[in-house]
Scaffold this active site. Structure first.
Site, PDB file in Angstrom:
ATOM      1  CB  SER A   1      -0.938  -0.132   1.475  1.00  0.00           C
ATOM      2  OG  SER A   1      -1.790   1.367   1.647  1.00  0.00           O
TER       3      SER A   1
ATOM      4  CE  LYS B   1      -1.498  -4.514   3.470  1.00  0.00           C
ATOM      5  NZ  LYS B   1      -1.905  -5.933   2.847  1.00  0.00           N
TER       6      LYS B   1
ATOM      7  CE1 TYR C   1      -4.302  -3.054   5.545  1.00  0.00           C
ATOM      8  CE2 TYR C   1      -3.758  -0.581   5.084  1.00  0.00           C
ATOM      9  CZ  TYR C   1      -3.957  -1.831   4.702  1.00  0.00           C
ATOM     10  OH  TYR C   1      -3.958  -2.170   3.376  1.00  0.00           O
TER      11      TYR C   1
HETATM   12  P1  NAD Z   1     -11.200  -7.042   1.121  1.00  0.00           P
HETATM   13  O1  NAD Z   1     -11.478  -6.944   2.438  1.00  0.00           O
HETATM   14  O2  NAD Z   1     -12.343  -6.643   0.239  1.00  0.00           O
HETATM   15  O3  NAD Z   1     -10.737  -8.428   0.625  1.00  0.00           O
HETATM   16  C1  NAD Z   1      -9.774  -9.188   1.428  1.00  0.00           C
HETATM   17  C2  NAD Z   1     -10.322 -10.622   1.601  1.00  0.00           C
HETATM   18  O4  NAD Z   1      -9.376 -11.239   2.555  1.00  0.00           O
HETATM   19  C3  NAD Z   1     -11.788 -10.661   2.093  1.00  0.00           C
HETATM   20  O5  NAD Z   1     -12.775 -11.445   1.167  1.00  0.00           O
HETATM   21  C4  NAD Z   1     -11.593 -11.527   3.326  1.00  0.00           C
HETATM   22  O6  NAD Z   1     -13.005 -12.143   3.710  1.00  0.00           O
HETATM   23  C5  NAD Z   1     -10.358 -12.082   3.049  1.00  0.00           C
HETATM   24  N1  NAD Z   1      -9.560 -12.601   4.268  1.00  0.00           N
HETATM   25  C6  NAD Z   1      -9.143 -11.546   5.286  1.00  0.00           C
HETATM   26  N2  NAD Z   1      -8.413 -12.423   6.043  1.00  0.00           N
HETATM   27  C7  NAD Z   1      -8.495 -13.804   5.795  1.00  0.00           C
HETATM   28  C8  NAD Z   1      -7.939 -14.950   6.281  1.00  0.00           C
HETATM   29  N3  NAD Z   1      -7.259 -14.696   7.433  1.00  0.00           N
HETATM   30  N4  NAD Z   1      -8.089 -15.994   5.814  1.00  0.00           N
HETATM   31  C9  NAD Z   1      -8.810 -16.080   4.581  1.00  0.00           C
HETATM   32  N5  NAD Z   1      -9.414 -14.926   4.064  1.00  0.00           N
HETATM   33  C10 NAD Z   1      -9.110 -13.825   4.677  1.00  0.00           C
HETATM   34  O7  NAD Z   1     -10.171  -5.858   0.761  1.00  0.00           O
HETATM   35  P2  NAD Z   1      -9.459  -5.395  -0.619  1.00  0.00           P
HETATM   36  O8  NAD Z   1      -9.806  -3.971  -0.556  1.00  0.00           O
HETATM   37  O9  NAD Z   1      -9.814  -6.309  -1.684  1.00  0.00           O
HETATM   38  O10 NAD Z   1      -7.949  -5.572  -0.062  1.00  0.00           O
HETATM   39  C11 NAD Z   1      -7.046  -6.608  -0.503  1.00  0.00           C
HETATM   40  C12 NAD Z   1      -5.593  -6.229  -0.321  1.00  0.00           C
HETATM   41  O11 NAD Z   1      -5.144  -5.069  -0.955  1.00  0.00           O
HETATM   42  C13 NAD Z   1      -5.757  -6.229   1.390  1.00  0.00           C
HETATM   43  O12 NAD Z   1      -4.266  -6.746   1.629  1.00  0.00           O
HETATM   44  C14 NAD Z   1      -5.456  -4.821   1.556  1.00  0.00           C
HETATM   45  O13 NAD Z   1      -4.771  -4.543   2.795  1.00  0.00           O
HETATM   46  C15 NAD Z   1      -4.866  -4.266   0.411  1.00  0.00           C
HETATM   47  N6  NAD Z   1      -4.865  -3.037   0.017  1.00  0.00           N
HETATM   48  C16 NAD Z   1      -6.069  -2.381  -0.311  1.00  0.00           C
HETATM   49  C17 NAD Z   1      -6.244  -1.320  -0.606  1.00  0.00           C
HETATM   50  C18 NAD Z   1      -7.843  -0.499  -0.649  1.00  0.00           C
HETATM   51  O14 NAD Z   1      -7.935   0.594  -0.611  1.00  0.00           O
HETATM   52  N7  NAD Z   1      -8.709  -1.487  -0.855  1.00  0.00           N
HETATM   53  C19 NAD Z   1      -5.205  -0.496  -0.575  1.00  0.00           C
HETATM   54  C20 NAD Z   1      -3.726  -0.872  -0.651  1.00  0.00           C
HETATM   55  C21 NAD Z   1      -3.878  -2.046  -0.307  1.00  0.00           C
HETATM   56  C1  WQD Z   2      -9.526   9.740   0.903  1.00  0.00           C
HETATM   57  C2  WQD Z   2      -9.549  11.317   0.861  1.00  0.00           C
HETATM   58  C3  WQD Z   2     -10.038  11.940   3.334  1.00  0.00           C
HETATM   59  C4  WQD Z   2     -13.890   9.919   3.532  1.00  0.00           C
HETATM   60  C5  WQD Z   2      -6.978   4.535   2.963  1.00  0.00           C
HETATM   61  C6  WQD Z   2      -6.133   4.015   3.863  1.00  0.00           C
HETATM   62  C7  WQD Z   2      -4.968   3.424   3.046  1.00  0.00           C
HETATM   63  C8  WQD Z   2      -5.192   2.787   1.796  1.00  0.00           C
HETATM   64  C9  WQD Z   2      -6.561   3.481   0.946  1.00  0.00           C
HETATM   65  C10 WQD Z   2      -5.060   0.394   2.310  1.00  0.00           C
HETATM   66  C11 WQD Z   2      -8.869  11.607   2.407  1.00  0.00           C
HETATM   67  C12 WQD Z   2     -11.085  12.170   2.609  1.00  0.00           C
HETATM   68  C13 WQD Z   2     -12.712  10.304   2.899  1.00  0.00           C
HETATM   69  C14 WQD Z   2     -14.878  10.730   3.939  1.00  0.00           C
HETATM   70  C15 WQD Z   2     -13.433  12.725   3.169  1.00  0.00           C
HETATM   71  N1  WQD Z   2      -5.749   1.499   2.322  1.00  0.00           N
HETATM   72  N2  WQD Z   2     -12.515  11.669   2.919  1.00  0.00           N
HETATM   73  N3  WQD Z   2     -14.698  12.245   3.919  1.00  0.00           N
HETATM   74  O1  WQD Z   2      -7.173   7.723   3.735  1.00  0.00           O
HETATM   75  O2  WQD Z   2      -6.311   8.073   1.367  1.00  0.00           O
HETATM   76  O3  WQD Z   2      -6.414   5.917   2.431  1.00  0.00           O
HETATM   77  O4  WQD Z   2      -7.423   3.903   1.918  1.00  0.00           O
HETATM   78  O5  WQD Z   2      -4.045   0.152   2.375  1.00  0.00           O
HETATM   79  O6  WQD Z   2      -3.971   2.749   3.855  1.00  0.00           O
HETATM   80  O7  WQD Z   2      -5.499   4.957   4.688  1.00  0.00           O
HETATM   81  O8  WQD Z   2      -8.298   6.896   1.504  1.00  0.00           O
HETATM   82  O9  WQD Z   2     -10.813   6.945   0.922  1.00  0.00           O
HETATM   83  O10 WQD Z   2     -10.443   7.051   3.381  1.00  0.00           O
HETATM   84  O11 WQD Z   2      -9.756   8.803   1.887  1.00  0.00           O
HETATM   85  O12 WQD Z   2     -13.228  13.796   3.068  1.00  0.00           O
HETATM   86  O13 WQD Z   2     -16.096  10.519   4.525  1.00  0.00           O
HETATM   87  O14 WQD Z   2     -10.881  11.583   1.061  1.00  0.00           O
HETATM   88  O15 WQD Z   2      -9.728  12.652   4.210  1.00  0.00           O
HETATM   89  O16 WQD Z   2      -8.344  12.889   1.945  1.00  0.00           O
HETATM   90  P1  WQD Z   2      -7.168   7.420   2.237  1.00  0.00           P
HETATM   91  P2  WQD Z   2     -10.068   7.404   2.042  1.00  0.00           P
END
Ligand code: NAD
Ligand code: WQD
Length: 340
Positions: A123, A152, A148
């Site tokens: 991330s 990572k 969290y």
């Molecule tokens: P998500 O929660 O939709 O998907 C994760 C899936 O993993 C879920 O379906 C959950 O049921 C499953 N899971 C969690 N723990 C488990 C376990 N111990 N065993 C089996 N299954 C398990 O999340 P996402 O948004 O698709 O994110 C996927 C990956 O990407 C995650 O590692 C997350 O940290 C990373 N990521 C997400 C974002 C984002 O903004 N969505 C940004 C950066 C990184």
């Molecule tokens: C985006 C912008 C908020 C909600 C998070 C995690 C990061 C990554 C992605 C996993 C920001 C603003 C939001 C609301 C708002 N996930 N906002 N009102 O914070 O960039 O990142 O998700 O790895 O680790 O921290 O994403 O979508 O929460 O926010 O004004 O109700 O929207 O302040 O500027 P963020 P976000």
């Protein structure tokens, strides 16, 4: 066979679709702790092929070992993790337990069975508030702001150490920026747990009437309109990056056995620009109020995508309008399902 952990989740499900469409055989492991089993059926509706699916918790070492003993896995794409920043601050042990144990169990089983290819969901959170923008893969990793984010960073270090110890083990860590949107079919998309913490699901839920009004967290930042800047990327573009990363691993194209790539568009967008882009595609006015800053938010971050574009050979293709339209269509489809 490619193992996609967390393949029933938001990014995982879109990646399974792209993998299947490129001819890969996929097995999903997901405990459905943050997803629904009907995602598997919806993947089949899109691709015409039902992925294999095993429902169990990867933090269970014996169950994970048994799974690897029963399947012939060529590579692993590891999405499974808990992912909510605020929740991780309230429940650090649950986050460390789940995210670390699942990863360690998989890596242990891979080592035992000589499986050498691993793609990790990292991330942009690892950069914190960078001093120089856009961030490159060489930008400093800042102390994590939450458990969290820490998972990572530490898992990246674990992977780097394993690659140092074993020259044959190959890893690509993809540092995602802000994935939004949904598949064009509106059959799969993001299913936020409870009140959405992320901007775009909050916007679509407000527009559909589940929430009263969006709170914009701060308009006194040092940016074009005072609201925070992020690098939003269409989830389908992000999914495709995994297919390219997998091809790179499987076809001996790695320059180094541990590689990291920023996966974003390279374009910063403000919160208000997102709101206006949404209003344009939905033809709706979004009720919002400006409130104080959210604790822990970085002011601005966006990716330098040169390495992903030139070395990985991947580039984001979809624009902001496509991201917002697909997010809105997904919200409308969810509403239709609830009303049925
Ligand atoms: P998500 O929660 O939709 O998907 C994760 C899936 O993993 C879920 O379906 C959950 O049921 C499953 N899971 C969690 N723990 C488990 C376990 N111990 N065993 C089996 N299954 C398990 O999340 P996402 O948004 O698709 O994110 C996927 C990956 O990407 C995650 O590692 C997350 O940290 C990373 N990521 C997400 C974002 C984002 O903004 N969505 C940004 C950066 C990184
Ligand atoms: C985006 C912008 C908020 C909600 C998070 C995690 C990061 C990554 C992605 C996993 C920001 C603003 C939001 C609301 C708002 N996930 N906002 N009102 O914070 O960039 O990142 O998700 O790895 O680790 O921290 O994403 O979508 O929460 O926010 O004004 O109700 O929207 O302040 O500027 P963020 P976000």
């Amino acid at each position: 066979m490619i193992l996609v952990t967390g393949g029933a989740g938001y990014i995982g499900s879109h990646t399974v679709v792209e993998l299947q469409q490129q001819g890969y055989e996929v097995v999903i492991v997901d405990d459905l702790s943050n997803s629904h089993s009907n995602v598997i059926d919806n993947i089949e509706k899109i691709t015409g092929k039902k992925p294999k699916f095993a429902c169990f918790n990867l933090a269970d070492n014996a169950r994970t070992a048994a799974f690897f003993a029963e399947h012939t896995i060529e590579a692993v794409i590891h999405f499974a993790a808990h992912k909510y920043v605020g929740e991780s601050v309230r429940e650090p042990l649950r986050y460390y337990y789940n995210n670390f144990l699942s990863t360690l169990n998989i890596l242990q089983a891979m080592q035992k069975h000589g499986i050498l290819h691993f793609v990790f969901s990292s991330s942009c959170t690892v950069y914190g508030q960078a001093e120089v923008l856009p961030v490159t893969e060489q930008s400093p990793v800042k102390p994590a702001e939450c458990p969290y984010g820490n998972t990572k960073q530490v898992i990246e270090e674990i992977l780097r150490d394993i690659c140092l110890a074993d020259a044959y083990f190959q890893v690509i860590s993809l540092r995602y920026f802000n994935p939004i949107g949904a598949h064009d079919s509106a059959l799969i998309g993001e299913l936020p747990l409870g009140v959405p913490q992320n901007l775009v699901p909050y916007i679509t839920q407000t527009a559909i009437g589940i929430r009263d009004s969006l709170q914009v967290f701060g308009d006194d930042y040092n940016t074009n309109d005072g609201t925070c800047l992020r690098d939003y990327i269409h989830v389908v573009d992000l999914a495709k990056a995994h297919v390219v990363a997998l091809d790179r691993l499987l076809h001996g194209k790695m320059g180094n056995n541990y590689e990291t790539f920023n996966i974003g568009t390279g374009t910063p967008t403000s919160v208000l620009e997102i709101v206006h882009a949404f209003e344009k595609v939905s033809n709706k006015q979004l009720p919002y109020t400006i409130v104080g800053r959210r604790q822990g938010d970085v002011e601005k971050v966006w990716a330098d995508t040169t390495l992903a574009n030139t070395v990985l050979g991947w580039k984001a293709e979809k624009n902001l309008e496509e991201m917002m339209r697909s997010a809105w269509n997904w919200e409308l489809a969810l509403k239709e399902k609830i009303n049925l």
